[in-house]
Design an enzyme around this catalytic site. Structure first.
Site, PDB file in Angstrom:
ATOM      1  N   ASP A  80      36.763  34.603  36.572  1.00  0.00           N
ATOM      2  CA  ASP A  80      37.202  36.184  36.954  1.00  0.00           C
ATOM      3  C   ASP A  80      37.208  36.350  38.473  1.00  0.00           C
ATOM      4  OD1 ASP A  80      38.168  38.660  36.233  1.00  0.00           O
ATOM      5  OD2 ASP A  80      36.371  39.311  35.621  1.00  0.00           O
TER       6      ASP A  80
ATOM      7  N   ARG B 124      38.807  42.834  42.915  1.00  0.00           N
ATOM      8  CA  ARG B 124      37.873  43.567  42.493  1.00  0.00           C
ATOM      9  C   ARG B 124      36.295  43.081  42.146  1.00  0.00           C
ATOM     10  NH1 ARG B 124      40.925  42.025  38.723  1.00  0.00           N
ATOM     11  NH2 ARG B 124      40.160  40.690  37.054  1.00  0.00           N
ATOM     12  N   ASN B 125      36.450  41.726  42.174  1.00  0.00           N
ATOM     13  CA  ASN B 125      34.795  41.159  41.958  1.00  0.00           C
ATOM     14  C   ASN B 125      34.458  40.615  43.330  1.00  0.00           C
ATOM     15  OD1 ASN B 125      35.018  41.979  39.236  1.00  0.00           O
ATOM     16  ND2 ASN B 125      36.048  40.132  38.741  1.00  0.00           N
TER      17      ASN B 125
ATOM     18  N   ASP C  63      31.348  39.614  40.885  1.00  0.00           N
ATOM     19  CA  ASP C  63      31.703  39.471  39.529  1.00  0.00           C
ATOM     20  C   ASP C  63      30.705  40.180  38.436  1.00  0.00           C
ATOM     21  OD1 ASP C  63      32.313  37.197  36.890  1.00  0.00           O
ATOM     22  OD2 ASP C  63      33.388  39.137  37.221  1.00  0.00           O
TER      23      ASP C  63
END
Length: 359
Positions: free
Chosen positions: A208, A212-213, A230
């Site tokens: 992922d 955003r992580n 994450d």
């Protein structure tokens, strides 16, 4: 008709591609990678098998015991993030480093109605995080087991997640000392690549990777460090994730074709996601495939189409992104990308960025 052809041809292509990759690497590449725990579990035969190889890390629990923090040591402050798991608070912890001290931290909590399964997932997340010791990986400081649900106590990254930071920087004038320049974008890509190299060396598959992580320590470029997290901080999960055929939510805009088709997650699929992450950085936080629905993204990617070059992206860096988005067995490893990013950073002069529309 095109969509039908893609659906028929792609599974055979990716199965063959992955078979060649496994054979050429003595079956080590896909079968020895260990998944990093994430908020959604993706059903996949290969990723379930990966967990049996954890002893390869030579992990000694006695040497890396998780620090236990008493509830009375923790002072909760404002909410700084949320997700399907619960909330993340800014806070302070007393007497953690030494008696009489107090440090700022991030505290990850579960929802009040969280299930026992979610509790186990959070503790597994803590176990995984506790193994990491790297400048560009978010650090776990300890866990609090007092009460019904556990808390994770993490180092505080004052500026928040990288996606929001990039978008906020669109509002700055070029004369602002915190305004981003081209070398800043290279530095962010390099920071994440260093963290990815570390995870790859440990044979962890992140699954992922996205802006955003990743978390940012400071707006001051001299002190700014980007770290891979994450772990649910400030995640807009319903905007970026997509439920496919009744499965859990998936970050399809960052997923490699083999992950979309047959749920294969390897270091090579992480490389694909890293290419999308670099695209996010150079677009100053734009959502990938912004003009397409999640379902349309899947068709677009499986048809062989790729993201266009962002406005502030040097051509040489975009060529690296395209290398990330080749077939699984043709993607270089993270060491290759780190070396090339460092070289580009040295050879390309700094420059002001062209203005990007405010979202």
């Amino acid at each position: 008709m095109l969509g039908f052809i893609v659906i028929i041809i792609c599974p055979c292509y990716f199965y063959c591609s992955i078979y060649r990759q496994r054979k050429s690497n003595n079956d080590l590449t896909t079968m020895t990678d260990i998944e990093l725990g994430i908020p959604h579990e993706v059903r996949c035969e290969y990723t379930q098998l990966n967990t049996i190889y954890s002893p390869m890390l030579h992990y000694n629990p006695d040497e890396c015991a998780i620090t236990k923090i008493a509830r009375k040591q923790i002072i909760f402050g404002k909410i700084i993030g949320s997700g399907v798991f619960g909330m993340v608070y800014q806070g302070n912890v007393k007497n953690l480093e030494s008696s009489g001290t107090e440090i700022s931290v991030a505290i990850k909590t579960l929802r009040k109605d969280a299930s026992s399964h979610e509790k186990k997932k959070l503790l597994k997340e803590a176990e995984l995080m506790n193994r990491f010791r790297h400048k560009h990986i978010l650090r776990l400081l300890g866990v609090c087991l007092d009460g019904i649900y556990p808390f994770l106590v993490l180092e505080l990254m004052e500026t928040g997640d990288l996606s929001r930071y990039l978008r906020d920087c669109r509002n700055l004038e070029a004369s602002d000392s915190h305004a981003l320049r081209l070398q800043d974008l290279f530095a962010m890509c390099e920071d994440v690549a260093r963290g990815c190299c570390y995870l790859e060396e440990l044979r962890f598959v992140h699954r992922d990777l996205a802006c955003r992580n990743c978390l940012v320590s400071s707006r001051n470029r001299e002190n700014r460090i980007v770290k891979i997290g994450d772990f649910g901080l400030a995640r807009n999960i319903y905007h970026d994730y997509y439920r496919m055929r009744g499965e859990d939510l998936l970050p399809v805009r960052w997923m490699a074709p083999e992950s979309l088709m047959i749920r294969i997650f390897t270091s090579q699929s992480d490389v694909w996601s890293f290419g999308v992450l670099m695209w996010e950085i150079t677009s100053l936080g734009e959502q990938p495939y912004v003009d397409k629905t999640n379902a349309e993204v899947i068709i677009y990617v499986l048809a062989g189409d790729r993201l266009p070059m962002p406005l502030n992206c040097p051509s040489a860096l975009y060529q690296l992104m395209l290398r990330c988005w080749t077939a699984a067995d043709a993607r270089p490893n993270f060491e290759f990308f780190l070396k090339n990013i460092i070289t580009l950073r040295k050879n390309i002069e700094d420059a002001l960025l062209s203005p990007v529309d405010i979202l």
